[in-house]
Design a protein around this motif. Structure first.
Motif, PDB file in Angstrom:
ATOM      1  N   LEU A 139       5.533  -2.216   5.285  1.00 56.27           N
ATOM      2  CA  LEU A 139       5.526  -0.789   5.601  1.00 56.27           C
ATOM      3  C   LEU A 139       6.836  -0.379   6.268  1.00 56.27           C
ATOM      4  CD1 LEU A 139       3.888   1.784   5.426  1.00 56.27           C
ATOM      5  CD2 LEU A 139       2.883   1.224   7.636  1.00 56.27           C
ATOM      6  N   LEU A 140       7.362  -1.221   7.132  1.00 57.71           N
ATOM      7  CA  LEU A 140       8.650  -0.921   7.758  1.00 57.71           C
ATOM      8  C   LEU A 140       9.748  -0.805   6.704  1.00 57.71           C
ATOM      9  CD1 LEU A 140      10.470  -0.487  10.200  1.00 57.71           C
ATOM     10  CD2 LEU A 140      10.621  -2.984  10.428  1.00 57.71           C
ATOM     11  N   ILE A 141       9.777  -1.714   5.751  1.00 56.56           N
ATOM     12  CA  ILE A 141      10.772  -1.644   4.674  1.00 56.56           C
ATOM     13  C   ILE A 141      10.634  -0.337   3.909  1.00 56.56           C
ATOM     14  CG2 ILE A 141      11.432  -2.662   2.439  1.00 56.56           C
ATOM     15  CD1 ILE A 141      10.690  -5.432   3.746  1.00 56.56           C
ATOM     16  N   PHE A 142       9.410   0.016   3.534  1.00 59.28           N
ATOM     17  CA  PHE A 142       9.144   1.273   2.819  1.00 59.28           C
ATOM     18  C   PHE A 142       9.639   2.475   3.624  1.00 59.28           C
ATOM     19  CE2 PHE A 142       6.026   4.791   2.645  1.00 59.28           C
ATOM     20  CZ  PHE A 142       6.243   5.241   1.346  1.00 59.28           C
ATOM     21  N   GLU A 143       9.311   2.514   4.894  1.00 62.07           N
ATOM     22  CA  GLU A 143       9.685   3.663   5.728  1.00 62.07           C
ATOM     23  C   GLU A 143      11.196   3.725   5.946  1.00 62.07           C
ATOM     24  OE1 GLU A 143       7.818   6.145   6.653  1.00 62.07           O
ATOM     25  OE2 GLU A 143       5.788   5.400   6.382  1.00 62.07           O
ATOM     26  N   LEU A 144      11.841   2.598   6.184  1.00 59.22           N
ATOM     27  CA  LEU A 144      13.295   2.591   6.369  1.00 59.22           C
ATOM     28  C   LEU A 144      14.028   2.980   5.087  1.00 59.22           C
ATOM     29  CD1 LEU A 144      13.810  -0.599   8.572  1.00 59.22           C
ATOM     30  CD2 LEU A 144      14.341   1.764   9.219  1.00 59.22           C
ATOM     31  N   ASP A 145      13.591   2.425   3.960  1.00 64.69           N
ATOM     32  CA  ASP A 145      14.244   2.714   2.681  1.00 64.69           C
ATOM     33  C   ASP A 145      14.152   4.191   2.303  1.00 64.69           C
ATOM     34  OD1 ASP A 145      14.912   0.048   2.409  1.00 64.69           O
ATOM     35  OD2 ASP A 145      13.425  -0.385   0.850  1.00 64.69           O
ATOM     36  N   ASN A 146      13.123   4.869   2.794  1.00 60.17           N
ATOM     37  CA  ASN A 146      12.869   6.246   2.391  1.00 60.17           C
ATOM     38  C   ASN A 146      12.984   7.247   3.534  1.00 60.17           C
ATOM     39  OD1 ASN A 146      11.893   6.059  -0.559  1.00 60.17           O
ATOM     40  ND2 ASN A 146      10.853   4.390   0.507  1.00 60.17           N
ATOM     41  N   ARG A 147      13.472   6.816   4.671  1.00 56.54           N
ATOM     42  CA  ARG A 147      13.516   7.665   5.875  1.00 56.54           C
ATOM     43  C   ARG A 147      14.217   8.997   5.615  1.00 56.54           C
ATOM     44  NH1 ARG A 147      15.665   5.828  11.882  1.00 56.54           N
ATOM     45  NH2 ARG A 147      15.096   7.773  12.937  1.00 56.54           N
ATOM     46  N   GLU A 148      15.407   8.960   5.088  1.00 56.26           N
ATOM     47  CA  GLU A 148      16.159  10.191   4.865  1.00 56.26           C
ATOM     48  C   GLU A 148      15.428  11.104   3.876  1.00 56.26           C
ATOM     49  OE1 GLU A 148      20.276  11.298   2.692  1.00 56.26           O
ATOM     50  OE2 GLU A 148      20.440   9.763   4.270  1.00 56.26           O
ATOM     51  N   TRP A 149      14.882  10.537   2.842  1.00 56.68           N
ATOM     52  CA  TRP A 149      14.118  11.289   1.838  1.00 56.68           C
ATOM     53  C   TRP A 149      12.914  11.978   2.479  1.00 56.68           C
ATOM     54  CZ3 TRP A 149      13.662  13.573  -2.642  1.00 56.68           C
ATOM     55  CH2 TRP A 149      12.431  13.664  -3.290  1.00 56.68           C
ATOM     56  N   PHE A 150      12.144  11.223   3.252  1.00 51.66           N
ATOM     57  CA  PHE A 150      10.957  11.795   3.884  1.00 51.66           C
ATOM     58  C   PHE A 150      11.335  12.911   4.853  1.00 51.66           C
ATOM     59  CE2 PHE A 150       8.746   7.444   3.349  1.00 51.66           C
ATOM     60  CZ  PHE A 150       8.338   7.775   2.067  1.00 51.66           C
TER      61      PHE A 150
ATOM     62  N   ALA B 135     -13.005   4.405  14.095  1.00 50.63           N
ATOM     63  CA  ALA B 135     -13.704   5.499  14.782  1.00 50.63           C
ATOM     64  C   ALA B 135     -14.182   6.580  13.820  1.00 50.63           C
ATOM     65  CB  ALA B 135     -12.774   6.118  15.827  1.00 50.63           C
ATOM     66  N   GLY B 136     -13.750   6.490  12.560  1.00 49.17           N
ATOM     67  CA  GLY B 136     -14.177   7.474  11.566  1.00 49.17           C
ATOM     68  C   GLY B 136     -13.384   8.759  11.580  1.00 49.17           C
ATOM     69  N   THR B 137     -12.162   8.720  12.099  1.00 50.38           N
ATOM     70  CA  THR B 137     -11.344   9.934  12.132  1.00 50.38           C
ATOM     71  C   THR B 137     -10.137   9.861  11.197  1.00 50.38           C
ATOM     72  OG1 THR B 137     -10.093   9.099  14.030  1.00 50.38           O
ATOM     73  CG2 THR B 137     -12.021  10.496  14.491  1.00 50.38           C
ATOM     74  N   TRP B 138      -9.850   8.687  10.659  1.00 48.81           N
ATOM     75  CA  TRP B 138      -8.721   8.483   9.742  1.00 48.81           C
ATOM     76  C   TRP B 138      -9.170   7.557   8.617  1.00 48.81           C
ATOM     77  CZ3 TRP B 138      -3.416   9.690   9.666  1.00 48.81           C
ATOM     78  CH2 TRP B 138      -2.948  10.429  10.738  1.00 48.81           C
ATOM     79  N   HIS B 139      -8.542   7.695   7.465  1.00 46.71           N
ATOM     80  CA  HIS B 139      -8.657   6.681   6.419  1.00 46.71           C
ATOM     81  C   HIS B 139      -7.272   6.526   5.805  1.00 46.71           C
ATOM     82  CE1 HIS B 139     -11.489   4.632   3.355  1.00 46.71           C
ATOM     83  NE2 HIS B 139     -10.375   3.943   3.514  1.00 46.71           N
ATOM     84  N   PRO B 140      -6.523   5.505   6.258  1.00 46.40           N
ATOM     85  CA  PRO B 140      -5.150   5.300   5.792  1.00 46.40           C
ATOM     86  C   PRO B 140      -5.089   4.354   4.583  1.00 46.40           C
ATOM     87  CG  PRO B 140      -5.573   3.884   7.669  1.00 46.40           C
ATOM     88  CD  PRO B 140      -6.846   4.656   7.407  1.00 46.40           C
ATOM     89  N   PHE B 141      -4.282   4.733   3.604  1.00 50.39           N
ATOM     90  CA  PHE B 141      -4.111   3.936   2.397  1.00 50.39           C
ATOM     91  C   PHE B 141      -2.634   3.637   2.159  1.00 50.39           C
ATOM     92  CE2 PHE B 141      -7.877   6.520   1.717  1.00 50.39           C
ATOM     93  CZ  PHE B 141      -8.804   5.595   1.256  1.00 50.39           C
ATOM     94  N   VAL B 142      -2.368   2.568   1.434  1.00 51.18           N
ATOM     95  CA  VAL B 142      -1.035   2.301   0.904  1.00 51.18           C
ATOM     96  C   VAL B 142      -1.161   2.198  -0.614  1.00 51.18           C
ATOM     97  CG1 VAL B 142      -0.083   1.179   2.956  1.00 51.18           C
ATOM     98  CG2 VAL B 142      -1.244  -0.206   1.233  1.00 51.18           C
ATOM     99  N   ILE B 143      -0.063   2.528  -1.287  1.00 54.00           N
ATOM    100  CA  ILE B 143       0.016   2.422  -2.738  1.00 54.00           C
ATOM    101  C   ILE B 143       1.039   1.338  -3.039  1.00 54.00           C
ATOM    102  CG2 ILE B 143       0.502   3.643  -4.896  1.00 54.00           C
ATOM    103  CD1 ILE B 143       0.044   6.271  -3.201  1.00 54.00           C
ATOM    104  N   GLU B 144       0.638   0.374  -3.860  1.00 56.14           N
ATOM    105  CA  GLU B 144       1.513  -0.751  -4.190  1.00 56.14           C
ATOM    106  C   GLU B 144       1.848  -0.754  -5.672  1.00 56.14           C
ATOM    107  OE1 GLU B 144       0.112  -4.204  -1.098  1.00 56.14           O
ATOM    108  OE2 GLU B 144      -1.112  -3.921  -2.893  1.00 56.14           O
ATOM    109  N   ASP B 145       3.085  -1.141  -5.968  1.00 60.17           N
ATOM    110  CA  ASP B 145       3.490  -1.312  -7.358  1.00 60.17           C
ATOM    111  C   ASP B 145       2.971  -2.663  -7.860  1.00 60.17           C
ATOM    112  OD1 ASP B 145       5.274  -3.310  -6.463  1.00 60.17           O
ATOM    113  OD2 ASP B 145       7.045  -2.054  -6.730  1.00 60.17           O
ATOM    114  N   PRO B 146       3.167  -2.984  -9.146  1.00 63.36           N
ATOM    115  CA  PRO B 146       2.636  -4.257  -9.669  1.00 63.36           C
ATOM    116  C   PRO B 146       3.152  -5.501  -8.939  1.00 63.36           C
ATOM    117  CG  PRO B 146       3.224  -2.802 -11.479  1.00 63.36           C
ATOM    118  CD  PRO B 146       3.727  -2.148 -10.218  1.00 63.36           C
ATOM    119  N   ALA B 147       4.329  -5.392  -8.298  1.00 66.69           N
ATOM    120  CA  ALA B 147       4.877  -6.539  -7.565  1.00 66.69           C
ATOM    121  C   ALA B 147       4.349  -6.620  -6.133  1.00 66.69           C
ATOM    122  CB  ALA B 147       6.407  -6.455  -7.544  1.00 66.69           C
ATOM    123  N   GLY B 148       3.512  -5.660  -5.729  1.00 66.85           N
ATOM    124  CA  GLY B 148       2.951  -5.670  -4.382  1.00 66.85           C
ATOM    125  C   GLY B 148       3.802  -4.956  -3.350  1.00 66.85           C
ATOM    126  N   ASN B 149       4.854  -4.257  -3.779  1.00 66.27           N
ATOM    127  CA  ASN B 149       5.690  -3.478  -2.864  1.00 66.27           C
ATOM    128  C   ASN B 149       5.033  -2.137  -2.573  1.00 66.27           C
ATOM    129  OD1 ASN B 149       7.941  -5.369  -2.913  1.00 66.27           O
ATOM    130  ND2 ASN B 149       8.235  -4.663  -5.012  1.00 66.27           N
TER     131      ASN B 149
END
Length: 165
Positions: free
Chosen positions: A17-28, A58-72
């Motif tokens: 997740l850190l890699i994803f966020e750093l790689d896309n920080r400026e874009w986001f 606690a039932g207040t969030w449901h966080p998901f990640v989306i992965e490509d076929p390589a698991g990134n």
């Protein structure tokens, strides 16, 4: 769209997740509020994940990640502010810049709608979009959301979308 997998965020996702966020920080940061600098470290992301998983328990969030076929990790999607008495929640998502235009945001929002219905028995979803984020507005409209209201702050106009499910 290439095959992808969407799953609930896990505590073991910190480094990916850190890699994803750093790689896309400026874009986001062109499309959504910037995160504080303390977020961009293994400890910062680990704390972030712990908070989200605590909200899930606690039932207040449901966080998901989306992965490509390589698991990134190529995207994230969340149901947040889940209110079981009001049967409502807010949706949020972010897709890696390099994965845009492949239908992932629409896939993510449709998954959130499905989870809102099946897992949480919700009836109302909302999403806030910056005026300049035309891509997100189109995704929400494609998924059945309607503009509910506009919010004016200074010279910037933002939009709130809603969906009754």
């Amino acid at each position: 769209m290439k095959p992808v997998r969407i799953r609930t965020l896990q505590s073991t996702d910190a480094e990916a997740l850190l890699i994803f966020e750093l790689d896309n920080r400026e874009w986001f940061e062109r499309h959504i509020d910037a995160r504080g600098s303390e977020f961009y470290s293994v400890q910062g992301v680990t704390d972030h994940i712990a908070a989200y998983l605590s909200g899930f328990a606690a039932g207040t969030w449901h966080p998901f990640v989306i992965e490509d076929p390589a698991g990134n990790i190529v995207g994230r999607a969340n149901l947040k502010g889940i209110d079981r008495s009001e049967r409502s929640a807010e949706v949020g998502y972010r897709i890696a810049q390099g994965a845009c235009g492949q239908g992932l945001a629409t896939f993510a929002v449709r998954h959130l709608i499905q989870q809102a219905q099946l897992h949480w028995n919700l009836k109302q979803l909302v999403a806030d979009v910056y005026a300049g984020n035309i891509g997100s507005a189109k995704v929400l409209e494609r998924c059945g959301f309607l503009i509910e209201q506009t919010q004016q702050e200074g010279t910037v106009q933002d939009y709130r979308f809603s969906l009754t499910i």
